[in-house]
Design a protein around this motif. Structure first.
Motif, PDB file in Angstrom:
ATOM      1  N   LEU A  43       0.826  -1.202   0.000  1.00 30.40           N
ATOM      2  CA  LEU A  43       0.000   0.000   0.000  1.00 30.40           C
ATOM      3  C   LEU A  43       0.859   1.250   0.000  1.00 30.40           C
ATOM      4  O   LEU A  43       1.560   1.542   0.970  1.00 30.40           O
ATOM      5  N   VAL A  44       0.822   1.964  -1.115  1.00 32.72           N
ATOM      6  CA  VAL A  44       1.409   3.296  -1.180  1.00 32.72           C
ATOM      7  C   VAL A  44       0.329   4.219  -1.730  1.00 32.72           C
ATOM      8  O   VAL A  44      -0.344   3.887  -2.714  1.00 32.72           O
ATOM      9  N   LEU A  45       0.138   5.339  -1.081  1.00 25.99           N
ATOM     10  CA  LEU A  45      -0.953   6.245  -1.438  1.00 25.99           C
ATOM     11  C   LEU A  45      -0.481   7.310  -2.421  1.00 25.99           C
ATOM     12  O   LEU A  45       0.718   7.600  -2.506  1.00 25.99           O
ATOM     13  N   PRO A  46      -1.410   7.883  -3.191  1.00 30.23           N
ATOM     14  CA  PRO A  46      -1.024   8.870  -4.208  1.00 30.23           C
ATOM     15  C   PRO A  46      -0.282  10.049  -3.596  1.00 30.23           C
ATOM     16  O   PRO A  46      -0.660  10.526  -2.509  1.00 30.23           O
ATOM     17  N   PRO A  47       0.772  10.525  -4.252  1.00 30.00           N
ATOM     18  CA  PRO A  47       1.525  11.663  -3.702  1.00 30.00           C
ATOM     19  C   PRO A  47       0.722  12.948  -3.782  1.00 30.00           C
ATOM     20  O   PRO A  47      -0.104  13.124  -4.675  1.00 30.00           O
ATOM     21  N   VAL A  48       0.982  13.821  -2.825  1.00 28.98           N
ATOM     22  CA  VAL A  48       0.387  15.158  -2.809  1.00 28.98           C
ATOM     23  C   VAL A  48       1.533  16.147  -2.783  1.00 28.98           C
ATOM     24  O   VAL A  48       2.334  16.153  -1.847  1.00 28.98           O
ATOM     25  N   TRP A  49       1.645  16.982  -3.803  1.00 23.10           N
ATOM     26  CA  TRP A  49       2.802  17.872  -3.925  1.00 23.10           C
ATOM     27  C   TRP A  49       2.638  19.152  -3.128  1.00 23.10           C
ATOM     28  O   TRP A  49       3.625  19.741  -2.684  1.00 23.10           O
ATOM     29  N   ILE A  50       1.413  19.624  -2.953  1.00 24.12           N
ATOM     30  CA  ILE A  50       1.167  20.797  -2.108  1.00 24.12           C
ATOM     31  C   ILE A  50       0.219  20.351  -1.002  1.00 24.12           C
ATOM     32  O   ILE A  50      -0.991  20.269  -1.195  1.00 24.12           O
ATOM     33  N   SER A  51       0.785  20.025   0.136  1.00 20.12           N
ATOM     34  CA  SER A  51       0.002  19.440   1.217  1.00 20.12           C
ATOM     35  C   SER A  51      -0.706  20.515   2.037  1.00 20.12           C
ATOM     36  O   SER A  51      -0.303  21.674   2.076  1.00 20.12           O
ATOM     37  N   LEU A 104      -4.629  -6.714  11.567  1.00 21.29           N
ATOM     38  CA  LEU A 104      -3.959  -7.157  10.352  1.00 21.29           C
ATOM     39  C   LEU A 104      -2.479  -7.414  10.639  1.00 21.29           C
ATOM     40  O   LEU A 104      -1.853  -6.718  11.432  1.00 21.29           O
ATOM     41  N   LYS A 105      -1.919  -8.399   9.969  1.00 18.53           N
ATOM     42  CA  LYS A 105      -0.480  -8.622  10.051  1.00 18.53           C
ATOM     43  C   LYS A 105       0.199  -7.741   9.006  1.00 18.53           C
ATOM     44  O   LYS A 105      -0.299  -7.607   7.892  1.00 18.53           O
ATOM     45  N   GLY A 106       1.327  -7.164   9.385  1.00 15.65           N
ATOM     46  CA  GLY A 106       1.970  -6.302   8.413  1.00 15.65           C
ATOM     47  C   GLY A 106       3.250  -5.667   8.912  1.00 15.65           C
ATOM     48  O   GLY A 106       3.747  -5.957  10.005  1.00 15.65           O
ATOM     49  N   VAL A 107       3.742  -4.772   8.073  1.00 13.97           N
ATOM     50  CA  VAL A 107       4.981  -4.048   8.309  1.00 13.97           C
ATOM     51  C   VAL A 107       4.770  -2.617   7.834  1.00 13.97           C
ATOM     52  O   VAL A 107       4.064  -2.382   6.841  1.00 13.97           O
ATOM     53  N   VAL A 108       5.376  -1.685   8.539  1.00 18.27           N
ATOM     54  CA  VAL A 108       5.404  -0.299   8.081  1.00 18.27           C
ATOM     55  C   VAL A 108       6.818   0.017   7.626  1.00 18.27           C
ATOM     56  O   VAL A 108       7.774  -0.126   8.395  1.00 18.27           O
ATOM     57  N   LEU A 109       6.948   0.412   6.372  1.00 19.05           N
ATOM     58  CA  LEU A 109       8.214   0.932   5.866  1.00 19.05           C
ATOM     59  C   LEU A 109       8.130   2.451   5.875  1.00 19.05           C
ATOM     60  O   LEU A 109       7.136   3.028   5.444  1.00 19.05           O
ATOM     61  N   ARG A 110       9.184   3.079   6.373  1.00 18.54           N
ATOM     62  CA  ARG A 110       9.242   4.540   6.375  1.00 18.54           C
ATOM     63  C   ARG A 110      10.434   4.991   5.530  1.00 18.54           C
ATOM     64  O   ARG A 110      11.536   5.183   6.043  1.00 18.54           O
ATOM     65  N   PRO A 111      10.218   5.165   4.230  1.00 22.50           N
ATOM     66  CA  PRO A 111      11.328   5.585   3.369  1.00 22.50           C
ATOM     67  C   PRO A 111      11.759   7.019   3.661  1.00 22.50           C
ATOM     68  O   PRO A 111      10.956   7.869   4.050  1.00 22.50           O
ATOM     69  N   ALA A 112      13.052   7.258   3.422  1.00 24.55           N
ATOM     70  CA  ALA A 112      13.596   8.607   3.494  1.00 24.55           C
ATOM     71  C   ALA A 112      13.218   9.368   2.221  1.00 24.55           C
ATOM     72  O   ALA A 112      12.455   8.874   1.380  1.00 24.55           O
ATOM     73  N   SER A 113      13.753  10.562   2.057  1.00 21.66           N
ATOM     74  CA  SER A 113      13.519  11.332   0.831  1.00 21.66           C
ATOM     75  C   SER A 113      14.058  10.573  -0.372  1.00 21.66           C
ATOM     76  O   SER A 113      15.135   9.975  -0.313  1.00 21.66           O
ATOM     77  N   PHE A 114      13.306  10.578  -1.449  1.00 21.42           N
ATOM     78  CA  PHE A 114      13.711   9.842  -2.650  1.00 21.42           C
ATOM     79  C   PHE A 114      14.816  10.593  -3.394  1.00 21.42           C
ATOM     80  O   PHE A 114      14.730  11.801  -3.602  1.00 21.42           O
ATOM     81  N   MET A 115      15.811   9.864  -3.829  1.00 22.17           N
ATOM     82  CA  MET A 115      16.803  10.455  -4.731  1.00 22.17           C
ATOM     83  C   MET A 115      16.134  10.921  -6.019  1.00 22.17           C
ATOM     84  O   MET A 115      16.513  11.928  -6.607  1.00 22.17           O
ATOM     85  N   GLU A 116      15.120  10.192  -6.447  1.00 21.31           N
ATOM     86  CA  GLU A 116      14.407  10.533  -7.687  1.00 21.31           C
ATOM     87  C   GLU A 116      13.687  11.872  -7.602  1.00 21.31           C
ATOM     88  O   GLU A 116      13.314  12.443  -8.642  1.00 21.31           O
ATOM     89  N   ASN A 117      13.484  12.393  -6.382  1.00 22.52           N
ATOM     90  CA  ASN A 117      12.822  13.689  -6.263  1.00 22.52           C
ATOM     91  C   ASN A 117      13.607  14.805  -6.943  1.00 22.52           C
ATOM     92  O   ASN A 117      13.040  15.838  -7.324  1.00 22.52           O
ATOM     93  N   LEU A 118      14.914  14.598  -7.108  1.00 18.84           N
ATOM     94  CA  LEU A 118      15.728  15.607  -7.778  1.00 18.84           C
ATOM     95  C   LEU A 118      15.290  15.842  -9.223  1.00 18.84           C
ATOM     96  O   LEU A 118      15.603  16.874  -9.810  1.00 18.84           O
ATOM     97  N   LEU A 119      14.570  14.871  -9.774  1.00 14.78           N
ATOM     98  CA  LEU A 119      14.122  14.992 -11.156  1.00 14.78           C
ATOM     99  C   LEU A 119      12.820  15.785 -11.279  1.00 14.78           C
ATOM    100  O   LEU A 119      12.374  16.066 -12.391  1.00 14.78           O
ATOM    101  N   LEU A 120      12.231  16.148 -10.149  1.00 15.00           N
ATOM    102  CA  LEU A 120      11.010  16.949 -10.187  1.00 15.00           C
ATOM    103  C   LEU A 120      11.330  18.375 -10.639  1.00 15.00           C
ATOM    104  O   LEU A 120      12.386  18.917 -10.289  1.00 15.00           O
ATOM    105  N   PRO A 121      10.436  19.000 -11.387  1.00 18.35           N
ATOM    106  CA  PRO A 121      10.688  20.376 -11.852  1.00 18.35           C
ATOM    107  C   PRO A 121      10.968  21.350 -10.720  1.00 18.35           C
ATOM    108  O   PRO A 121      11.703  22.323 -10.897  1.00 18.35           O
ATOM    109  N   SER A 122      10.386  21.091  -9.539  1.00 21.65           N
ATOM    110  CA  SER A 122      10.537  22.026  -8.420  1.00 21.65           C
ATOM    111  C   SER A 122      11.969  22.146  -7.929  1.00 21.65           C
ATOM    112  O   SER A 122      12.316  23.120  -7.250  1.00 21.65           O
ATOM    113  N   PHE A 123      12.828  21.169  -8.252  1.00 21.11           N
ATOM    114  CA  PHE A 123      14.228  21.249  -7.848  1.00 21.11           C
ATOM    115  C   PHE A 123      15.078  22.016  -8.857  1.00 21.11           C
ATOM    116  O   PHE A 123      16.233  22.333  -8.559  1.00 21.11           O
ATOM    117  N   GLY A 124      14.552  22.281 -10.044  1.00 20.04           N
ATOM    118  CA  GLY A 124      15.195  23.184 -10.984  1.00 20.04           C
ATOM    119  C   GLY A 124      16.406  22.664 -11.723  1.00 20.04           C
ATOM    120  O   GLY A 124      17.079  23.433 -12.419  1.00 20.04           O
TER     121      GLY A 124
END
Length: 298
Positions: free
Chosen positions: A73-81, A139-159
């Motif tokens: 389960l990964v939820l849709p990203p929100v760029w302006i929260s 429910l049985k499960g695991v929570v993963l808490r990822p750090a900031s994505f390296m791929e975020n650098l490819l977003l237009p907001s990083f310029g």
């Protein structure tokens, strides 16, 4: 555990998880809004079953949830929260877990975010609310808490497409980053070993980097100078109060130390920023710059 349902399947971490699971013999159903997109067709060609739909129409997903062993389960990203988007995300995530329990899903890997518990002080209904519901649900499960994505650098907001590095994070604070392919790899390992991971919350990130260290790496790998622009706090507040509060939290408290001993038991190493640049970053940033240059000439 062989049948896995992956939400957000055409996003960075969703697609990485789908491909990793397929490479290791899992039967994967990939949720996508647009099954005809190049990203979805790539997953299909690799062997995924595509399911057209979205998490806002959860009842349409019940037949699939009734046939699977595990849910990523990964939820849709929100760029302006905002408070409203946070509450919507919490409600959506909890509803999905409710239905997953009703449908008898055996195991859930929920991809949250690093320091979700610390963010709960100013984001009371957000990802930490979903984590709490998962643990309370039975429910049985695991929570993963990822750090900031390296791929975020490819977003237009990083310029980077314009030869700039626009940094909204604290200039003097080192934070962890993660390559999304590593999220997919670790998710696959969890699904292969659910009993060993059940009930755990795992921060997932590689080495810590300060913004200027990233800048130096970018300039070295791209062999060009890049303008560094620090976004002032007052501008962040104008764009998104919740993101501005997150940046303040990072500046004051930082992130808790990552348990690398746990990660290294299962993965020899996580991708460093240097490796990511060599493998995909440099190529993709140059492609972004080329695309941006062509658009500006039109």
């Amino acid at each position: 555990m062989k049948k896995i349902f992956v939400t957000g399947a055409t996003g960075n971490q969703g697609s990485a998880t789908v491909l990793e699971l397929l490479d290791h013999g899992f039967d994967v159903t990939a949720l996508t809004r647009n099954p005809n997109s190049p990203e979805a067709q790539h997953l299909k060609n690799k062997g995924a079953h595509l399911l057209q739909g979205d998490l806002e129409n959860i009842d349409a997903l019940r037949p699939t949830l009734q046939t699977i062993d595990g849910l990523y389960l990964v939820l849709p990203p929100v760029w302006i929260s905002s408070k409203e988007t946070d509450e919507q995300e919490a409600a959506m995530g909890i509803q999905i877990l409710e239905v997953a329990k009703e449908c008898g899903v055996n195991f859930v890997v929920y991809s949250s975010v690093m320091a979700s518990d610390k963010q709960a002080t100013f984001r009371p209904k957000f990802k930490f609310s979903i984590e709490q519901y998962l643990w309370a649900s039975g429910l049985k499960g695991v929570v993963l808490r990822p750090a900031s994505f390296m791929e975020n650098l490819l977003l237009p907001s990083f310029g980077l497409g314009e030869g700039k590095f626009i940094n909204p994070l604290p200039e003097d604070r080192a934070i962890p980053y993660v390559a999304t392919k590593d999220i997919g790899t670790f998710a696959r390992i969890v699904f292969q070993n659910p009993k060993q991971f059940e009930g755990k919350t795992i921060d997932l990130g590689s080495d810590l980097y300060m913004p200027k260290q990233i800048l130096q790496l970018l300039e070295s790998k791209l062999n060009q100078s890049i303008e560094f622009i620090q976004v002032p706090q007052e501008l962040l507040y104008q764009q998104s109060k919740t993101f501005a509060q997150l940046v303040e939290m990072i500046e004051k408290e930082g992130y808790d130390p990552i348990d690398y001993s746990l990660i290294n038991q299962w993965m020899p190493s996580l991708t460093t920023f240097d490796q990511w640049m060599d493998e995909v970053g440099t190529k993709n940033i140059r492609a972004l710059q080329h695309k941006t240059s062509n658009i500006s000439k039109q």
